[in-house]
Design a protein around this motif. Structure first.
Motif, PDB file in Angstrom:
ATOM      1  N   LEU A 154       0.832  -1.200   0.000  1.00 49.21           N
ATOM      2  CA  LEU A 154       0.000   0.000   0.000  1.00 49.21           C
ATOM      3  C   LEU A 154       0.867   1.251   0.000  1.00 49.21           C
ATOM      4  O   LEU A 154       0.603   2.214  -0.732  1.00 49.21           O
ATOM      5  CB  LEU A 154      -0.915  -0.003   1.229  1.00 49.21           C
ATOM      6  CG  LEU A 154      -1.773   1.247   1.426  1.00 49.21           C
ATOM      7  CD1 LEU A 154      -2.811   1.373   0.325  1.00 49.21           C
ATOM      8  CD2 LEU A 154      -2.434   1.222   2.803  1.00 49.21           C
ATOM      9  N   SER A 155       1.911   1.248   0.805  1.00 50.99           N
ATOM     10  CA  SER A 155       2.802   2.402   0.876  1.00 50.99           C
ATOM     11  C   SER A 155       3.443   2.687  -0.478  1.00 50.99           C
ATOM     12  O   SER A 155       3.558   3.844  -0.902  1.00 50.99           O
ATOM     13  CB  SER A 155       3.882   2.149   1.937  1.00 50.99           C
ATOM     14  OG  SER A 155       4.767   3.232   2.017  1.00 50.99           O
ATOM     15  N   LEU A 182       0.649   4.170  -2.902  1.00 48.60           N
ATOM     16  CA  LEU A 182       0.281   5.545  -2.561  1.00 48.60           C
ATOM     17  C   LEU A 182       1.404   6.517  -2.904  1.00 48.60           C
ATOM     18  O   LEU A 182       1.146   7.665  -3.276  1.00 48.60           O
ATOM     19  CB  LEU A 182      -0.080   5.640  -1.078  1.00 48.60           C
ATOM     20  CG  LEU A 182      -1.364   4.906  -0.670  1.00 48.60           C
ATOM     21  CD1 LEU A 182      -1.620   5.063   0.832  1.00 48.60           C
ATOM     22  CD2 LEU A 182      -2.573   5.420  -1.452  1.00 48.60           C
ATOM     23  N   GLN A 183       2.658   6.069  -2.805  1.00 48.14           N
ATOM     24  CA  GLN A 183       3.768   6.942  -3.187  1.00 48.14           C
ATOM     25  C   GLN A 183       3.766   7.181  -4.697  1.00 48.14           C
ATOM     26  O   GLN A 183       4.039   8.294  -5.172  1.00 48.14           O
ATOM     27  CB  GLN A 183       5.105   6.321  -2.750  1.00 48.14           C
ATOM     28  CG  GLN A 183       6.310   7.237  -2.979  1.00 48.14           C
ATOM     29  CD  GLN A 183       6.165   8.570  -2.269  1.00 48.14           C
ATOM     30  OE1 GLN A 183       5.933   8.627  -1.069  1.00 48.14           O
ATOM     31  NE2 GLN A 183       6.295   9.670  -3.021  1.00 48.14           N
ATOM     32  N   LEU A 185       1.114   7.290  -6.501  1.00 44.99           N
ATOM     33  CA  LEU A 185       0.025   8.245  -6.723  1.00 44.99           C
ATOM     34  C   LEU A 185       0.472   9.664  -6.377  1.00 44.99           C
ATOM     35  O   LEU A 185       0.140  10.614  -7.093  1.00 44.99           O
ATOM     36  CB  LEU A 185      -1.189   7.857  -5.876  1.00 44.99           C
ATOM     37  CG  LEU A 185      -2.047   6.717  -6.415  1.00 44.99           C
ATOM     38  CD1 LEU A 185      -3.016   6.226  -5.355  1.00 44.99           C
ATOM     39  CD2 LEU A 185      -2.816   7.170  -7.647  1.00 44.99           C
ATOM     40  N   GLU A 186       1.192   9.808  -5.278  1.00 49.76           N
ATOM     41  CA  GLU A 186       1.702  11.125  -4.901  1.00 49.76           C
ATOM     42  C   GLU A 186       2.565  11.696  -6.021  1.00 49.76           C
ATOM     43  O   GLU A 186       2.429  12.862  -6.418  1.00 49.76           O
ATOM     44  CB  GLU A 186       2.522  11.031  -3.602  1.00 49.76           C
ATOM     45  CG  GLU A 186       1.742  10.632  -2.368  1.00 49.76           C
ATOM     46  CD  GLU A 186       0.784  11.720  -1.890  1.00 49.76           C
ATOM     47  OE1 GLU A 186       0.983  12.892  -2.264  1.00 49.76           O
ATOM     48  OE2 GLU A 186      -0.160  11.387  -1.169  1.00 49.76           O
ATOM     49  N   LEU A 230     -10.089   8.595  -3.582  1.00 50.65           N
ATOM     50  CA  LEU A 230      -8.959   9.135  -2.818  1.00 50.65           C
ATOM     51  C   LEU A 230      -9.369  10.406  -2.094  1.00 50.65           C
ATOM     52  O   LEU A 230     -10.189  11.183  -2.593  1.00 50.65           O
ATOM     53  CB  LEU A 230      -7.789   9.439  -3.749  1.00 50.65           C
ATOM     54  CG  LEU A 230      -7.223   8.269  -4.552  1.00 50.65           C
ATOM     55  CD1 LEU A 230      -6.185   8.750  -5.550  1.00 50.65           C
ATOM     56  CD2 LEU A 230      -6.611   7.223  -3.619  1.00 50.65           C
ATOM     57  N   LYS A 274      -1.344  13.832   2.615  1.00 51.51           N
ATOM     58  CA  LYS A 274      -1.103  12.751   1.662  1.00 51.51           C
ATOM     59  C   LYS A 274      -2.435  12.160   1.201  1.00 51.51           C
ATOM     60  O   LYS A 274      -3.456  12.292   1.885  1.00 51.51           O
ATOM     61  CB  LYS A 274      -0.227  11.653   2.285  1.00 51.51           C
ATOM     62  CG  LYS A 274       1.197  12.092   2.571  1.00 51.51           C
ATOM     63  CD  LYS A 274       2.033  10.928   3.084  1.00 51.51           C
ATOM     64  CE  LYS A 274       3.487  11.329   3.277  1.00 51.51           C
ATOM     65  NZ  LYS A 274       4.146  11.642   2.000  1.00 51.51           N
ATOM     66  N   TRP A 275      -2.376  11.487   0.055  1.00 49.24           N
ATOM     67  CA  TRP A 275      -3.591  10.844  -0.452  1.00 49.24           C
ATOM     68  C   TRP A 275      -3.818   9.516   0.254  1.00 49.24           C
ATOM     69  O   TRP A 275      -2.870   8.773   0.501  1.00 49.24           O
ATOM     70  CB  TRP A 275      -3.483  10.612  -1.959  1.00 49.24           C
ATOM     71  CG  TRP A 275      -3.476  11.882  -2.756  1.00 49.24           C
ATOM     72  CD1 TRP A 275      -2.426  12.474  -3.361  1.00 49.24           C
ATOM     73  CD2 TRP A 275      -4.608  12.733  -2.991  1.00 49.24           C
ATOM     74  NE1 TRP A 275      -2.808  13.640  -3.969  1.00 49.24           N
ATOM     75  CE2 TRP A 275      -4.149  13.828  -3.760  1.00 49.24           C
ATOM     76  CE3 TRP A 275      -5.961  12.687  -2.636  1.00 49.24           C
ATOM     77  CZ2 TRP A 275      -4.992  14.850  -4.176  1.00 49.24           C
ATOM     78  CZ3 TRP A 275      -6.803  13.703  -3.044  1.00 49.24           C
ATOM     79  CH2 TRP A 275      -6.328  14.767  -3.806  1.00 49.24           C
ATOM     80  N   ALA A 276      -5.077   9.241   0.571  1.00 47.06           N
ATOM     81  CA  ALA A 276      -5.435   7.998   1.243  1.00 47.06           C
ATOM     82  C   ALA A 276      -6.686   7.415   0.598  1.00 47.06           C
ATOM     83  O   ALA A 276      -7.492   8.137   0.006  1.00 47.06           O
ATOM     84  CB  ALA A 276      -5.678   8.248   2.735  1.00 47.06           C
ATOM     85  N   ARG A 277      -6.834   6.099   0.722  1.00 49.17           N
ATOM     86  CA  ARG A 277      -8.020   5.423   0.170  1.00 49.17           C
ATOM     87  C   ARG A 277      -9.207   5.618   1.106  1.00 49.17           C
ATOM     88  O   ARG A 277      -9.076   5.455   2.322  1.00 49.17           O
ATOM     89  CB  ARG A 277      -7.764   3.927   0.005  1.00 49.17           C
ATOM     90  CG  ARG A 277      -6.593   3.579  -0.874  1.00 49.17           C
ATOM     91  CD  ARG A 277      -6.571   2.089  -1.167  1.00 49.17           C
ATOM     92  NE  ARG A 277      -6.479   1.272   0.038  1.00 49.17           N
ATOM     93  CZ  ARG A 277      -6.608  -0.059   0.058  1.00 49.17           C
ATOM     94  NH1 ARG A 277      -6.844  -0.709  -1.054  1.00 49.17           N
ATOM     95  NH2 ARG A 277      -6.486  -0.742   1.182  1.00 49.17           N
ATOM     96  N   VAL A 307      -4.696  -0.460  -6.713  1.00 52.93           N
ATOM     97  CA  VAL A 307      -5.251   0.145  -5.506  1.00 52.93           C
ATOM     98  C   VAL A 307      -6.388  -0.706  -4.952  1.00 52.93           C
ATOM     99  O   VAL A 307      -6.477  -0.936  -3.738  1.00 52.93           O
ATOM    100  CB  VAL A 307      -5.733   1.582  -5.800  1.00 52.93           C
ATOM    101  CG1 VAL A 307      -6.504   2.145  -4.607  1.00 52.93           C
ATOM    102  CG2 VAL A 307      -4.552   2.481  -6.128  1.00 52.93           C
TER     103      VAL A 307
END
Length: 803
Positions: free
Chosen positions: A389-390, A393-394, A396-397, A420, A426-429, A470
């Motif tokens: 997941l980390s 998400l990185q 996506l950032e 999101l 930071k972006w999160a689900r 995702v």
């Protein structure tokens, strides 16, 4: 040329015009006439050349003709062929062939549709038929038979196709409760459904009428000539007759348009569908399941949807009304409504990334991400899924650094949608849980368990190239509860919740021991230790909170009325019992907000009063509450948008703000959370055990709420006049109303718009004590206005006699 709709296909049916148009007057018009296959007297058929035979035509010529016909899937008029041939190959077409079209019979089908004038449509044959080079004599005989029945077939097929288009489209109602049954699915974008109760009764009536007509009518006979796409009546099992469409002539396969399945039938069981059986829409319709579009053909997803839905009945939320509507399905058969779309999406989880806690196992480096008002908490445990997941998400950032995020705005939010949302920079689900208004909704952060109210504009779609990755990662927040706490604590006290939050949130790591798993509730019972206290059980978070003086208010006591209360003890007790059962949660702690309600002293006591109309004036109103004709609440229609905007802002503000203790006083204004919304209220009574009696100043309802659900009402929320106006129906005698009469009146007017004609106004200093006496006029009917007091006088007064 007649446009024909056949299921998902659009086809065309060509037939002679009733009047032959004049000869075109120019080469341009002639060319246009030929290209559009328009009938004319141009290009008359030439005299037959009896010396020409199929064998005398070169294979090259035939191949060129076939090449042309393959471009015209709906056929090409024979008289238009010479012009098309010359335009295509720059060679003159041997026009004597038009007098003897049998010369082309080994490479195309010649369909005669008119004898005078002699007209035919040419269709390319399948290659295998061309290769077989059928005998010319047999072809001539077959076409002689076609000539004899051409007019009959043409009229029958023309009528058939023209009547097909009169079948109305099935419209899934968008108002009220809609239920459907899922029949079948190819993929999640083509789910076949059978629409609800009212439709099925109409279908049953039609099929009863079909049964009576076809079984008792001696003139009914099978159709002699069938065509693909034709709508017919089929004699099914026993004496039943069903509507169907021909989908294959090779094996006489039909599709039952009202039941959604196909079947092979005998030709003798297929009859023409009479016009009276074409007025009811086809009852089997296709739909798409929202949120699953990108994976519609994924076998594991299709299998999950099929197992969850086929031949079951569901409630429906319609997101888009179109030829193939976009739906969310809900299973309402149990205690909780289950979002089927969201449930089936879990089939795409990567099983190798799921974390299953083991009883008696010890986990280190655990982070507590959320604490709920019932004492449950969410934990993150180091795992392969969390690492994956980390990484995603990185990515996506990094992607959003170089993209305009407005391209990914969420335009169609719905419950269960994964998207999101920013959290701590930071972006999160998140998964959408509750939609309050068009701007405000509740989401749950999938990987921390936190629930928050956010603006729709804050949400972003997951870019398509990242969507599969995702979605494949299961939620990384595990729901837990502290083991061995005092039994039957039920709803935690605010002090206990705040103590636990202070103790575990923002602490970098804990150790966790799993005591047992409650699979039915998806929750693990754990002991939680700060790093320095493991493995000392007496120093665990469980023992610390158990021994703290945090439960003194949690007692099973009965609620009684304060001396100033006006309601009965029983009514209050029932109301509070219901409140306790529904377990109101503490307002959500939204750490990113930084705003605190009540931090500023209110400088505005009361909003300006709502201007009341004068006797004799007309006013557009909405009835929000109706008790009986002597007491109901109206709101000014033209202010409703302002009220909705105010409530959106209240939801967004109070759901993000830190909860603070509030000094409660009677007859003062506050904001109160009732259900999922925030309302402007005045305190009418302070009850024991932490409950309040409040009056909703914009809707006119009396409610009981926990003191924990009340916050100071900010100045910015005091500027709009209170919208609730107490009313009494004019034109009827003021009298005690029976329960039956009250129920009928409530169903007649509550939550509906009317025109009010004011008879009298009783003003008062307090806006909630003001009252109007008014007529109500229902203007929704096209040609007549309905005066509610007439109905009440004639019908409801009888209910109340003798009471």
């Amino acid at each position: 040329v007649e446009k024909i709709h056949r299921g998902d296909l659009m086809d065309g049916f060509l037939y002679p015009a009733k009047k032959i148009p004049p000869v075109p007057k120019s080469d341009t018009e002639q060319e246009k006439a030929s290209q559009n296959v328009t009938l004319s007297k141009a290009d008359p058929l030439l005299k037959p050349n009896m010396e020409t035979t199929p064998a005398s035509l070169s294979s090259d010529f035939k191949a060129k003709v076939v090449s042309i016909l393959l471009k015209y899937s709906n056929g090409l008029w024979a008289h238009a062929l010479p012009k098309v041939y010359q335009d295509t190959y720059q060679v003159k077409f041997p026009e004597d062939i038009l007098n003897n079209l049998e010369l082309l019979s080994d490479v195309c089908v010649v369909d005669y549709v008119s004898e005078v004038p002699k007209r035919a449509i040419l269709y390319a044959k399948p290659q295998r038929c061309i290769d077989e080079n059928l005998n010319v004599t047999e072809k001539v005989k077959r076409h002689d038979g076609m000539k004899a029945t051409a007019e009959q077939q043409y009229e029958e097929s023309k009528d058939q196709y023209l009547e097909n288009v009169t079948v109305p489209a099935l419209v899934i109602p968008s108002e009220g409760s809609v239920s459907i049954m899922v029949l079948d699915l190819k993929n999640t974008n083509e789910v076949l459904i059978y629409v609800g109760k009212d439709y099925s009764s109409a279908q049953e009536q039609m099929e009863d009428e079909m049964k009576a007509y076809y079984n008792q009518n001696s003139t009914v006979s099978p159709i002699q000539s069938l065509s693909v796409g034709q709508l017919v009546a089929v004699h099914a099992e026993e004496e039943a007759w069903l509507r169907a469409r021909i989908i294959s002539l090779e094996d006489n396969r039909v599709y039952y348009v009202d039941h959604g399945f196909t079947e092979f039938v005998e030709s003798s069981s297929v009859c023409r569908l009479q016009k009276q059986f074409r007025s009811l829409p086809f009852q089997a319709a296709k739909c798409k399941l929202a949120g699953l579009e990108a994976f519609c053909d994924e076998p594991v997803l299709v299998k999950a949807v099929e197992s969850q839905t086929c031949f079951k009945i569901f409630a429906v939320e319609i997101l888009e009304k179109s030829d193939t509507p976009l739906l969310v399905l809900y299973d309402t058969s149990g205690e909780d409504d289950i979002n089927i779309n969201a449930t089936c999406l879990k089939a795409l989880y990567d099983k190798s990334l799921e974390l299953h806690l083991q009883v008696d196992a010890l986990y280190t480096n655990v982070r507590v991400t959320s604490v709920s008002s019932d004492g449950s908490l969410y934990c993150q445990v180091p795992s392969k899924g969390l690492s994956r997941l980390s990484e995603i998400l990185q990515k996506l950032e990094d992607y959003f650094l170089y993209k305009q995020t407005s391209e990914f705005n969420v335009l169609l939010p719905f419950c269960g949608k994964i998207c999101l949302c920013p959290s701590k920079g930071k972006w999160a689900r998140v998964e959408i849980k509750i939609i309050h208004t068009r701007r405000a909704l509740d989401v749950q952060f999938m990987d921390s368990g936190t629930v928050a109210t956010v603006k729709v504009s804050e949400l972003k779609e997951i870019p398509p190239q990242f969507l599969r990755e995702v979605i494949a990662i299961p939620p990384q927040a595990l729901k837990c509860c502290l083991a061995d706490l005092p039994p039957n604590t039920g709803m935690w006290t605010p002090d206990a919740v705040l103590w636990l939050r202070d103790a575990v949130i923002n602490c970098p790591e804990f150790s966790m021991k799993v005591i047992k798993q409650d699979a039915s509730k998806g929750i693990a019972h754990i002991y939680l230790f700060a790093p320095e206290n493991f493995p000392d059980m007496d120093c665990s978070i469980n023992r610390q909170i158990k021994n703290a003086d945090l439960w003194k208010h949690q007692k099973d006591v009965f609620l009684s009325v304060a001396p100033t209360g006006t309601s009965s003890t029983k009514a209050i007790g029932d109301a509070v019992s219901a409140l306790q059962l529904s377990s109101g949660k503490l307002e959500k702690n939204f750490p990113d907000s930084g705003r605190e309600p009540g931090s500023a002293v209110s400088t505005i006591d009361m909003p300006p009063p709502l201007p009341l109309p004068k006797p004799g004036d007309l006013m557009d109103i909405y009835v929000s509450v109706a008790c009986h004709p002597g007491h109901f609440i109206v709101q000014p229609w033209n202010e409703l948008n302002n009220l909705y905007a105010l409530m959106e802002e209240m939801i967004l503000y109070y759901s993000r703000a830190e909860e603070k203790p509030v000094n409660i006083e009677k007859n003062k204004l506050y904001a109160a959370k009732i259900g999922d919304e925030w309302y402007r209220v005045i305190i009418k009574g302070i009850l024991r055990n932490g409950f309040l009696s409040v009056y909703e100043l914009d809707y006119g309802k009396h409610e009981f709420v926990s003191i924990r659900k009340v916050q100071p009402l900010l100045d910015t929320f005091r500027r709009l006049p209170f919208q609730a106006i107490t009313a009494q129906l004019a034109g009827v005698k003021n009298q005690p109303w029976s329960e039956e009469a009250s129920i009928v009146f409530r169903n007649l007017v509550e939550k509906k718009p009317f025109v009010a004609q004011i008879q009298a106004v009783n003003d008062s200093t307090n806006s909630w004590d003001r009252k109007i006496v008014t007529f109500l006029v229902d203007t929704s009917l096209p040609h007549i206005d309905r005066w509610i007091h007439d109905f009440v006088s004639q019908s409801l007064v009888e209910f109340s006699k003798g009471d």
